[in-house]
Design an enzyme around this catalytic site. Structure first.
Site, PDB file in Angstrom:
ATOM      1  N   ASP A  50       0.808  -1.311   0.147  1.00 47.30           N
ATOM      2  CA  ASP A  50       0.173   0.135   0.110  1.00 47.30           C
ATOM      3  C   ASP A  50       0.678   1.394  -0.055  1.00 47.30           C
ATOM      4  O   ASP A  50       1.903   1.465   0.797  1.00 47.30           O
ATOM      5  CB  ASP A  50      -0.960   0.101   1.239  1.00 47.30           C
ATOM      6  CG  ASP A  50      -1.673  -1.374   1.646  1.00 47.30           C
ATOM      7  OD1 ASP A  50      -1.683  -2.020   0.851  1.00 47.30           O
ATOM      8  OD2 ASP A  50      -2.120  -1.170   2.869  1.00 47.30           O
ATOM      9  N   GLU A 235     -10.247  -2.249   4.617  1.00 45.16           N
ATOM     10  CA  GLU A 235      -8.902  -1.765   4.898  1.00 45.16           C
ATOM     11  C   GLU A 235      -8.774  -0.434   4.247  1.00 45.16           C
ATOM     12  O   GLU A 235      -9.529  -0.017   3.176  1.00 45.16           O
ATOM     13  CB  GLU A 235      -7.918  -2.771   4.198  1.00 45.16           C
ATOM     14  CG  GLU A 235      -7.903  -4.162   4.843  1.00 45.16           C
ATOM     15  CD  GLU A 235      -6.956  -4.842   4.226  1.00 45.16           C
ATOM     16  OE1 GLU A 235      -6.438  -5.941   4.970  1.00 45.16           O
ATOM     17  OE2 GLU A 235      -6.716  -5.083   3.214  1.00 45.16           O
TER      18      GLU A 235
END
Ligand code: FRU
Length: 495
Positions: A50, A235
């Site tokens: 990420d 998330e």
């Protein structure tokens, strides 16, 4: 005099012919490692997932990212770090945050604490504050539910060096296994005071917290237990203010979900609504996806952009947890998407979010080729194609000399990227697939960004976006463009 005029004319002719836009196309191979993108961000080596801590400060776009420097599969998480002044050229900097006795450094965000509300800097030198999740891997292997906790670190030198706050964690876990990925932004309250708002992914919903100083956090509300897609854990959320095309204020909540995306595995959904009195209320119950391809996950937006930029700038991780750990790259694993500008648009009374390539991407255009709808040679692995669409349908086929093909199309209201025969795929049974997205409204123009191992498709300036990674055994050498594509342009892209 006459001679001078003649020389001048010859010079002009030479200049004009060298600027013409239809030079002969010959393939220029990149000298980099196989599959290494030419203009997408990749870590020099090691694993990346990420994007984290996206923040702009003093002319620099900071990109922190989930990073395991000692291997090319997911491992103990650090925050890697790179900066750019133009969103195209990235300079890798030393690792910003290392794991420690409290755990790995999971995803999170960064803010400029301009008024030094945290007291971690000074009025003259306000701190950059990173808000992240500590993931205690040892504890995660026990029956404990409290191994993910929110913490902060600060930098007083524009993100070059970091100190973790001694009072960590700032938001201890109340007993919930998935409790992570804080995205913090600042809002102005009705009375003119400011509050920090943390948007946190909790199991498969969102919790909102508020804080006056980034150190003590109070739960405001919960959102999403009974709305949206719930095929997996939620998330990497983000909460964003927008103006609608008619000038109304709206909030968008981005929520990544894994698994449970429209193409299997990871994807990012979003909600449009109002954020008032500490709570988010969606306008409707429709499930919306930010990108209909399989490979745009955990994307979030930059904080602290100067208001004159007047844009919401996003970047995503260009992979999918279904196969991220096994894709066939060598020294590194994973790239980011190109940066994108998010905005709201209206289709027949329904608001949707569009993601257009950041305007800086135009700087990559090195040579422009005019192509037609016959087979065209490609100049390199890094190209952009733009075209108008007539009849609301098109077909584009990229091929190489091995007979591998990548197909992009719109037909019968479905936009598709077909990577079933687009190169290496034996590393995962789900990889060789055709991915389709519904697009009930008209496709008027397209923009395609191709790199050594990815394709990004933007229809109508991002009203529909699809991102897909692929691993052609040999680079794409030709492209076939269907008759209904007009005003075709092909650009060789170079940094
Ligand atoms: C999303 C994610 C986050 C977590 C991080 C760990 O891809 O699972 O929820 O913080 O990756 O690397």
């Amino acid at each position: 005099m006459k001679l001078n005029n003649l020389l001048l004319s010859i010079l002009c002719i030479l200049l004009i012919s060298s600027c013409q836009s239809d030079p002969e196309i010959s393939f220029e191979s990149s000298s980099t490692e196989k599959f290494r993108p030419l203009y997408h961000f990749t870590p020099e080596s090691g694993w990346m997932n990420d994007p984290n801590g996206l923040i702009y400060l003093d002319g620099e776009y900071h990109l922190f990212y989930q990073h395991y420097p000692d291997g090319t599969v997911w491992g103990p998480m650090h925050w890697g770090h790179a900066v750019s002044t133009d969103l195209v050229n990235w300079e890798s900097l030393p690792i910003a945050l290392y794991p420690d006795s409290l755990g790995y450094i999971f995803s999170g965000s960064a803010v400029l604490d301009a008024e030094n509300s945290s007291g971690l800097g000074s009025a003259e030198n306000p701190p950059m504050v990173a808000i992240f999740t500590y993931h205690n891997a040892e504890e995660a292997n026990t029956s404990s539910d409290t191994f993910q906790n929110q913490a902060i670190a600060f930098s007083l030198d524009k993100g070059r060096t970091w100190e973790k706050y001694e009072g960590n964690p700032v938001l201890p876990n109340p007993g919930i296994r998935d409790f992570r990925d804080p995205k913090v932004s600042q809002i102005t309250n009705a009375d003119g005071t400011k509050s920090w708002i943390m948007t946190l992914a909790v199991l498969d919903h969102i919790n909102f917290y508020s804080s006056p100083d980034l150190k003590s956090w109070t739960l405001l509300s919960e959102f999403g237990k009974t709305i949206g897609a719930h095929g997996g854990v939620w998330e990497c959320p983000d909460l964003l203010p927008f103006k609608t095309p008619s000038g109304e204020d709206k909030w968008v909540l981005l929520v990544s979900i894994n698994p449970g995306g429209p193409q299997n595995g990871s994807a990012t959904q979003y909600f449009i609504g109002d954020f008032e009195n500490g709570g988010f209320t969606p306008d409707d119950t429709m499930i919306r996806w930010l990108d209909y391809g399989p490979d745009n996950y955990a994307g979030v937006t930059w904080s602290n952009l100067p208001s004159d930029q007047n844009r919401t700038l996003f970047i995503g991780w260009m992979s999918n947890w279904l196969y991220a750990n096994v894709v066939p790259t060598q020294a590194w694993r994973s790239a980011m998407t190109i940066p994108r500008e998010l905005s709201l648009f209206d289709i027949d009374g329904t608001l949707l979010l569009k993601s257009a390539p950041a305007k800086e991407m135009e700087k990559l255009r090195a040579v422009e080729f005019k192509v037609n709808t016959e087979t065209s040679a490609l100049p390199s692995e890094a190209v952009e194609i733009t075209a108008g669409v007539s009849d609301n349908s098109f077909l584009i086929t990229f091929s190489n000399e091995l007979g591998e093909k990548l197909l992009i199309s719109k037909e019968n209201g479905l936009v598709s990227i077909d990577r079933r025969n687009a190169g290496k795929s034996d590393f995962n049974p789900d990889f060789a697939a055709m991915h389709s997205a519904p697009m009930s409204w008209e496709a008027k123009d397209i923009r395609i960004f191709l790199d050594a191992s990815s394709i990004e498709l933007f229809i109508n300036d991002g009203e529909l976006a699809m991102t897909s990674i692929l691993f052609p055994t040999s680079p794409w050498k030709t492209v076939d463009l269907s008759e209904n594509l007009k005003s075709l342009k092909l650009y060789n892209l170079k940094k």
